[in-house]
Scaffold this motif. Structure first.
Motif, short mmCIF file in Angstrom:
data_model
loop_
_atom_site.label_atom_id
_atom_site.label_comp_id
_atom_site.label_asym_id
_atom_site.label_seq_id
_atom_site.Cartn_x
_atom_site.Cartn_y
_atom_site.Cartn_z
N ILE A 1 0.85 -1.20 0.00
CA ILE A 1 0.00 0.00 0.00
C ILE A 1 0.88 1.24 0.00
N ILE A 2 0.53 2.15 -0.87
CA ILE A 2 1.26 3.42 -0.96
C ILE A 2 0.30 4.51 -0.51
N HIS A 3 0.66 5.28 0.51
CA HIS A 3 -0.22 6.36 0.99
C HIS A 3 0.44 7.71 0.73
N VAL A 4 -0.22 8.49 -0.10
CA VAL A 4 0.29 9.83 -0.41
C VAL A 4 -0.44 10.83 0.48
N GLU A 5 0.34 11.67 1.16
CA GLU A 5 -0.13 12.63 2.17
C GLU A 5 -0.27 11.90 3.52
N ALA A 6 0.74 11.09 3.80
CA ALA A 6 0.74 10.32 5.06
C ALA A 6 1.13 11.21 6.24
N GLY A 7 0.75 10.77 7.43
CA GLY A 7 1.28 11.35 8.67
C GLY A 7 0.65 12.65 9.15
N LEU A 8 -0.31 13.20 8.43
CA LEU A 8 -0.95 14.42 8.92
C LEU A 8 -1.86 14.05 10.09
N ARG A 9 -1.84 14.83 11.14
CA ARG A 9 -2.66 14.53 12.32
C ARG A 9 -3.26 15.81 12.91
N SER A 10 -4.58 15.76 13.13
CA SER A 10 -5.23 16.86 13.86
C SER A 10 -5.31 16.52 15.34
N THR B 1 -5.51 22.04 13.17
CA THR B 1 -5.19 21.70 11.78
C THR B 1 -4.22 20.53 11.78
N GLU B 2 -4.37 19.66 10.79
CA GLU B 2 -3.41 18.57 10.60
C GLU B 2 -2.27 19.05 9.69
N ARG B 3 -2.32 20.31 9.29
CA ARG B 3 -1.33 20.86 8.37
C ARG B 3 -0.63 22.06 9.03
N PRO B 4 0.12 21.82 10.12
CA PRO B 4 0.68 22.94 10.89
C PRO B 4 1.66 23.80 10.11
N VAL B 5 2.24 23.27 9.05
CA VAL B 5 3.20 24.09 8.30
C VAL B 5 2.51 25.31 7.68
N THR B 6 1.20 25.19 7.44
CA THR B 6 0.48 26.34 6.86
C THR B 6 0.34 27.48 7.87
N VAL B 7 0.43 27.13 9.17
CA VAL B 7 0.37 28.15 10.22
C VAL B 7 1.78 28.65 10.54
N ASP B 8 2.73 27.69 10.70
CA ASP B 8 4.09 28.07 11.11
C ASP B 8 4.82 28.83 10.00
N GLN B 9 4.58 28.41 8.76
CA GLN B 9 5.33 29.04 7.66
C GLN B 9 4.42 29.76 6.67
N GLY B 10 3.16 29.37 6.62
CA GLY B 10 2.26 29.90 5.59
C GLY B 10 1.39 31.04 6.06
N THR B 11 0.25 31.19 5.43
CA THR B 11 -0.62 32.36 5.64
C THR B 11 -1.84 32.04 6.50
#
Ligand code: UD1
Length: 391
Positions: A135-144, A333-343
């Motif tokens: 199994i190949i999972h793309v967008e793995a490891g994101l966690r809220s 958010t499960e996408r913290p890079v959008t807060v730490d580095q993004g807008t």
């Protein structure tokens, strides 16, 4: 609405003509389409080494949520559509499993590639796992870390089952290691959503055309005019009358300062009608309700927005890539890079916090941010190269 069949009977699908031992890629719902498009393109460029099939589960079926994305993103016609339709999470997941199993038995895939965190993702991963298929999972490891979100359950379980875990940001690897997943299975490749965004940026719909199509009313767009974009579909925001009413009221206030273009997801449309809140929405003439837009229209609209208010995962990333301030109507958010580095700024559904964050964007222009590592348009190429030498 297409209703999933509650009788869990096996369906017959003819996959006999599809290449045996191929890589089976799965899509089901709208946010999957932007992710699969560049992957299929990159793998198809080497089709002689790794034949690929595309299976659509049919989780999303409305044209506005489905067909136009295939055209815009240049995704080939799926080889098979399982046509599961809507239903409870259990029924939908079970139906995908039953139908996908039939396909897997016929193709005997070399691997099953799933993307994101929707019900189709976990359902197909589980079928593959039981059949010992990589199994190949793309967008793995994101966690809220919020198990009330159905997507969080799908993410955690899909990652546990996966052999190749491709990540979009650094936080993902840490999350996976904490869950006991071996570092050898985890590969940072960057963000395939941004591959699609960059691929389509030049051909995004022209803002004048979008405005003349949708905002003929009193609103006259001119270069430099300001407006907000709103999307809302999470059960936590739309499934309770009181929460949805509160959000609409605060958006009503925001619309006194800026026109708000609200693309209404089918789930949200049902809830607005069920709670009788469509009447409240109509009172705010500066909230312009639209049906879900095509990918190219949304990209055109987002690129010119002053601010985006959303509970979508993908939009948090797209606004960061476009440098547009994003106010996320979720508690996490499960996408913290959008807060730490993004807008991105996370505000939940608290009316005062939404309003004060919006006011801040209007006075300061909002967070500027930077483009995270690996969000460069080449993530799918990295995935293809890795799979070609390892699968
Ligand atoms: C799903 C995903 C969510 C993703 C969202 C994007 C899961 C658990 N959730 O949520 O992660 O962010 O897609 O859109 O997989 N409906 C239609 N037409 C359609 C599809 C749905 O009318 O083409 C209606 C049906 O009433 C359905 C409801 O929308 O019951 C919800 O659809 P469903 O696919 O169950 O979940 P989403 O809320 O779309």
């Amino acid at each position: 609405m297409i209703q999933a069949d509650n009788n869990l009977q096996q369906m017959s699908f003819d996959a006999k003509n599809l290449p045996k031992n191929s890589l089976v890629c799965v899509v089901g719902a709208r946010p999957n389409f932007m992710k699969i498009a560049p992957i299929i393109r990159a793998i198809k460029a080497n089709a002689d080494q790794l034949p690929v099939c595309l299976i659509h589960t049919g989780q999303h079926y409305d044209d506005a949520m489905n067909k136009s994305f295939f055209n815009d993103l240049e995704i080939p016609e799926p080889d098979i559509n399982l046509e599961v339709g809507s239903g409870s999470h259990t029924v939908q997941t079970a139906q995908v499993m039953l139908r996908f199993e039939v396909i897997v038995e016929q193709i005997q895939p070399r691997g099953v590639l799933v993307v994101g965190d929707v019900n189709s993702t976990i359902a197909c991963a589980l079928v593959a796992a039981k059949k010992n298929i990589p199994i190949i999972h793309v967008e793995a490891g994101l966690r809220s870390y919020d198990r009330l979100m159905p997507e969080e359950i799908n993410r955690v379980l899909t990652d546990q089952l996966s052999d190749y875990l491709y990540t979009t940001e650094a936080s993902a690897k840490q999350n996976l290691l904490k869950e006991g997943i071996s570092a050898q299975r985890v590969h940072f490749v960057g963000n395939v959503m941004i591959d699609s965004l960059l691929f389509c940026k030049e051909k995004a719909a022209n803002i004048n055309d979008i405005m003349s199509k949708y905002a003929a009313l009193d609103y006259c767009w001119r270069p430099g005019s300001q407006f907000a974009v709103l999307t809302l579909h999470r059960p936590s925001n739309v499934d309770q009358h009181e929460v949805l009413e509160r959000i609409i009221n605060v958006l009503g206030k925001i619309s006194e300062q800026l026109p708000v273009f609200f693309t209404v997801h089918p789930r949200t449309k049902h809830r607005l009608e069920q709670f009788g809140l469509d009447a409240l929405l109509k009172k705010f003439s500066n909230i312009i309700c639209l049906q879900p837009l095509s990918y190219l229209e949304m990209l055109g609209l987002l690129s010119h927005a002053t601010v985006v208010l959303t509970d979508s995962g993908g939009l948090q990333e797209e606004t960061t890539a476009l440098g547009v301030p994003c106010i996320t109507l979720r508690e996490n958010t499960e996408r913290p890079v959008t807060v730490d580095q993004g807008t991105n700024t996370i505000v939940g559904s608290n009316a005062e916090l939404i309003m004060s964050t919006f006011d801040n964007v209007m006075t300061t222009g909002g967070k500027k941010g930077r483009i995270p590592d690996g969000w460069d348009g080449n993530a799918a190429q990295r995935i293809a190269e890795h799979l070609l030498s390892n699968l």
